[in-house]
Scaffold this motif. Structure first.
Motif, PDB file in Angstrom:
ATOM      1  N   ALA A 191       0.872  -1.177   0.000  1.00 50.08           N
ATOM      2  CA  ALA A 191       0.000   0.000   0.000  1.00 50.08           C
ATOM      3  C   ALA A 191       0.905   1.222   0.000  1.00 50.08           C
ATOM      4  O   ALA A 191       1.767   1.356   0.880  1.00 50.08           O
ATOM      5  N   LYS A 218      -1.544   0.253   6.593  1.00 45.38           N
ATOM      6  CA  LYS A 218      -2.549  -0.324   5.702  1.00 45.38           C
ATOM      7  C   LYS A 218      -2.233  -1.777   5.330  1.00 45.38           C
ATOM      8  O   LYS A 218      -3.034  -2.412   4.644  1.00 45.38           O
ATOM      9  N   CYS A 219      -1.082  -2.277   5.759  1.00 45.88           N
ATOM     10  CA  CYS A 219      -0.582  -3.543   5.214  1.00 45.88           C
ATOM     11  C   CYS A 219      -0.782  -4.711   6.173  1.00 45.88           C
ATOM     12  O   CYS A 219      -0.199  -4.742   7.264  1.00 45.88           O
ATOM     13  N   TRP A 220      -1.563  -5.677   5.764  1.00 40.37           N
ATOM     14  CA  TRP A 220      -1.706  -6.955   6.462  1.00 40.37           C
ATOM     15  C   TRP A 220      -0.330  -7.615   6.504  1.00 40.37           C
ATOM     16  O   TRP A 220       0.429  -7.530   5.529  1.00 40.37           O
ATOM     17  N   TYR A 256       0.038 -13.189   4.784  1.00 37.10           N
ATOM     18  CA  TYR A 256      -0.105 -13.427   3.343  1.00 37.10           C
ATOM     19  C   TYR A 256       0.533 -14.762   2.959  1.00 37.10           C
ATOM     20  O   TYR A 256      -0.011 -15.513   2.141  1.00 37.10           O
ATOM     21  N   SER A 292      -6.161  -8.348  -0.867  1.00 34.07           N
ATOM     22  CA  SER A 292      -5.350  -7.135  -0.835  1.00 34.07           C
ATOM     23  C   SER A 292      -5.615  -6.349   0.425  1.00 34.07           C
ATOM     24  O   SER A 292      -6.532  -6.644   1.202  1.00 34.07           O
ATOM     25  N   ASN A 293      -4.798  -5.308   0.603  1.00 38.85           N
ATOM     26  CA  ASN A 293      -5.068  -4.279   1.589  1.00 38.85           C
ATOM     27  C   ASN A 293      -5.987  -3.245   0.947  1.00 38.85           C
ATOM     28  O   ASN A 293      -6.423  -3.390  -0.204  1.00 38.85           O
ATOM     29  N   ASP A 294      -6.276  -2.182   1.681  1.00 37.48           N
ATOM     30  CA  ASP A 294      -6.987  -1.026   1.126  1.00 37.48           C
ATOM     31  C   ASP A 294      -5.992  -0.263   0.256  1.00 37.48           C
ATOM     32  O   ASP A 294      -5.141   0.469   0.753  1.00 37.48           O
ATOM     33  N   SER A 295      -6.069  -0.457  -1.051  1.00 39.90           N
ATOM     34  CA  SER A 295      -5.072   0.108  -1.956  1.00 39.90           C
ATOM     35  C   SER A 295      -5.697   0.389  -3.316  1.00 39.90           C
ATOM     36  O   SER A 295      -6.843   0.045  -3.580  1.00 39.90           O
ATOM     37  N   VAL A 308      -8.595  -6.446   3.276  1.00 39.64           N
ATOM     38  CA  VAL A 308      -8.320  -6.334   4.704  1.00 39.64           C
ATOM     39  C   VAL A 308      -8.064  -4.872   5.040  1.00 39.64           C
ATOM     40  O   VAL A 308      -7.126  -4.248   4.524  1.00 39.64           O
ATOM     41  N   TRP A 355     -12.837  -5.878   8.435  1.00 39.77           N
ATOM     42  CA  TRP A 355     -12.447  -4.715   9.252  1.00 39.77           C
ATOM     43  C   TRP A 355     -12.981  -4.987  10.644  1.00 39.77           C
ATOM     44  O   TRP A 355     -14.200  -4.962  10.854  1.00 39.77           O
ATOM     45  N   LEU A 389      -4.512  -4.961  12.091  1.00 43.12           N
ATOM     46  CA  LEU A 389      -4.191  -5.833  10.970  1.00 43.12           C
ATOM     47  C   LEU A 389      -3.670  -7.193  11.432  1.00 43.12           C
ATOM     48  O   LEU A 389      -4.073  -8.239  10.918  1.00 43.12           O
TER      49      LEU A 389
END
Length: 314
Positions: free
Chosen positions: A159, A165-167, A172, A234-237, A253, A273, A298
């Motif tokens: 992201a 923002k990153c799981w 992964y 994905s993340n919010d990206s 995520v 979320w 996360l």
């Protein structure tokens, strides 16, 4: 997220050109209602006054209206200098002279699709972005990546905004192993060159399950690989929104940001979320890094739950 605005403008007969920075220009080329994409050579954080004046001179007399989507002062300079008669946008950074049709800034963080679409007036119904690629583009991208259409998964683990923002990479990797064992299909790891190291870490923790393509494809090919995949996590990206616009089964995520602000508008999307479950009062903080250092918003989203959500969509 601006696609519904463009669709509304095209539907009422406006012929559209989009002025965009090179990193986002390919997205607009996947919108059939856009007749022309003008790439802007501006650097982030710089005024680039001479370049703006030059391009504005080239655009004079070509357009009847300009819809200014960003809220910055700089973004409103070009249509003003180009003397475009109607210049529509939000008040933003004190743009009283630069824009002659201004909407008041909404409070808080509104849903971005509705925020952009309101520049064309109140919408008639709920709107969802849509992108389209010709079959030839999908075949070209999958052939170059050595995969078959619909026979692989895609992860976008990065992201641009920051680590909040990153799981986690370990999550992964665990998910990649699980999907590969269950379906026998590869997982393509997409992103920019900045995210290549992150993707290599994921691939190393999931031996034989992943192929790292971060930094090795153009944005157009990355979009095509998403569109032709079986599903995406994905993340919010930005790539999350690409998947949503192609109507792909996807799990997104969210952690520090809010799906009330930038959700994947896709009937085949599942958002995880855990604000209510975790009871973290700091969610959403909209920070680039976790002020407490734990990233629990996360970290506490288990891979098994993402796996289950994706398989339910499939």
């Amino acid at each position: 997220m601006s696609e519904p605005l463009l669709a509304r403008l095209a539907a009422r007969g406006e012929r559209l050109a989009v002025a965009a920075l090179p990193w986002v220009a390919p997205v607009y080329r996947a919108m059939p209602q856009v007749h022309e994409v003008i790439e802007l050579p501006f650097a982030h954080g710089r005024l680039d006054w001479k370049a703006r004046r030059r391009i504005a001179h080239e655009l004079r007399g070509r357009f009847d209206a300009a819809y200014v989507l960003p809220n910055s002062l700089k973004s409103a300079l070009l249509p003003f200098l180009a003397r475009i008669p109607r210049r529509v946008g939000y008040h933003g950074e004190g743009r009283f002279v630069l824009l002659n049709e201004r909407l008041p800034d909404p409070p808080g963080r509104p849903p971005m699709v509705a925020f952009y679409s309101a520049l064309a007036g109140p919408p008639d119904a709920a709107e969802r972005p849509a992108l389209r690629f010709a079959d030839a583009a999908l075949e070209s991208a999958t052939r170059a990546a050595g995969v078959e259409r619909g026979r692989y998964f895609v992860f976008a683990p990065g992201a641009e905004y920051g680590p909040a923002k990153c799981w986690p990479a370990t999550h992964y990797a665990q998910l990649a192993r699980s999907l590969h064992e269950a379906h026998g299909l590869p997982v393509l790891l997409l992103g920019s060159g900045k995210e290549a190291a992150l993707c290599e870490t994921i691939a190393a923790e999931a031996p034989g399950a992943c192929r790292v393509l971060a930094g090795k494809t153009s944005l157009v090919d990355a979009m095509a690989l998403i569109a032709a995949s079986r599903g995406m996590v994905s993340n919010d990206s930005g790539l999350m929104h690409v998947a949503a616009a192609f109507g792909l089964p996807q799990v997104a995520v969210f952690g520090s940001t809010s799906p009330e602000h930038t959700p994947p508008l896709n009937a085949k999307a599942k958002v995880l979320w855990l604000k209510d479950e975790l009871g973290l009062e700091c969610m959403p903080c909209f920070e680039r890094t976790c002020r407490f250092g734990h990233y629990r918003c996360l970290v506490d989203v288990p891979p098994a739950r993402v796996d289950q959500a994706l398989n339910e969509l499939l």
